[in-house]
Enzyme design. Structure first.
Site, PDB file in Angstrom:
ATOM      1  CG  ASP A 136     -33.300  19.725 -16.925  1.00 17.60           C
ATOM      2  OD1 ASP A 136     -32.068  19.852 -17.038  1.00 17.60           O
ATOM      3  OD2 ASP A 136     -33.871  18.624 -16.960  1.00 17.60           O
ATOM      4  CG  ASP A 168     -29.003  18.544 -20.259  1.00 14.86           C
ATOM      5  OD1 ASP A 168     -28.304  17.650 -19.750  1.00 14.86           O
ATOM      6  OD2 ASP A 168     -30.087  18.921 -19.773  1.00 14.86           O
TER       7      ASP A 168
END
Length: 196
Positions: A136, A168
């Site tokens: 991330d 995401d």
């Protein structure tokens, strides 16, 4: 003996209207994986690579062995393997199967499903091939309100939104489009039923 003509109502699996949106699936997977490679090669783990707008948006490098909001980080490898790899893979295969068999989806719904699938596969690639978990790197300020820190609505007190990635973002954005498209379709059907 009379000749009979068989009429087939089987869906056509490989039509342009079904295949073209899958280009978005590939684009999301490629963008997701390329950005993750760039982040892992250029930003040390748990450090900030760049900061913009007075820290409102940052590019960082973190690993997430869990799922959304880091749920399941402390679970056993077997539990994470089943819940974060096997089940999502089965779900994605079923989604693509339904996508290919269904002739009723609108084009907006097809593009939305394709984007969601791309995001799902992007994060699954990390789960299968990166021992450290999902990479991330997109980090935004959240402007939390301190008084919510001791309630069940703790997310309202966060200083920053949980870090996420391109996959995401694709799942969330395309998921919103999919829900909106279903609501529009329902409204049209209700209007049509009211006119009949």
């Amino acid at each position: 003996m009379s000749d009979t003509i068989e009429v087939s109502f089987k869906p056509k699996y490989f039509t342009a209207k079904k295949l073209v949106p899958l280009v978005l699936t590939l684009i999301v997977i490629l963008l997701d994986q390329i950005t993750k490679i760039l982040v892992t090669q250029n930003i040390p783990l748990y450090e900030i690579g760049s900061s913009f707008f007075g820290g409102f948006f940052r590019i960082v490098h973190v690993n997430n062995p869990g799922i959304a909001f880091s749920i399941g980080q402390g679970w056993s490898l077997l539990a994470r393997g089943i819940l974060f790899r096997a089940i999502p893979l089965i779900v994605l295969i079923v989604v693509i199967g339904v996508y290919m068999r269904n002739d009723e989806f609108s084009q907006l719904q097809r593009w939305s499903i394709a984007g969601i699938a791309g995001g799902g596969f992007g994060n699954l690639i990390d789960r299968f091939f990166r021992a450290e978990g999902v990479i991330d790197f997109l980090d935004f300020k959240w402007f939390g309100i301190e008084k919510f820190a001791h309630t069940k609505l703790k997310f309202l007190s966060w200083e920053r939104w949980p870090t996420f990635n391109v996959a995401d973002a694709a799942v969330v954005i395309c998921g919103i489009f999919l829900v909106v498209s279903f609501l529009i379709t329902m409204k049209k059907n209700q209007k049509k039923d009211g006119e009949d």
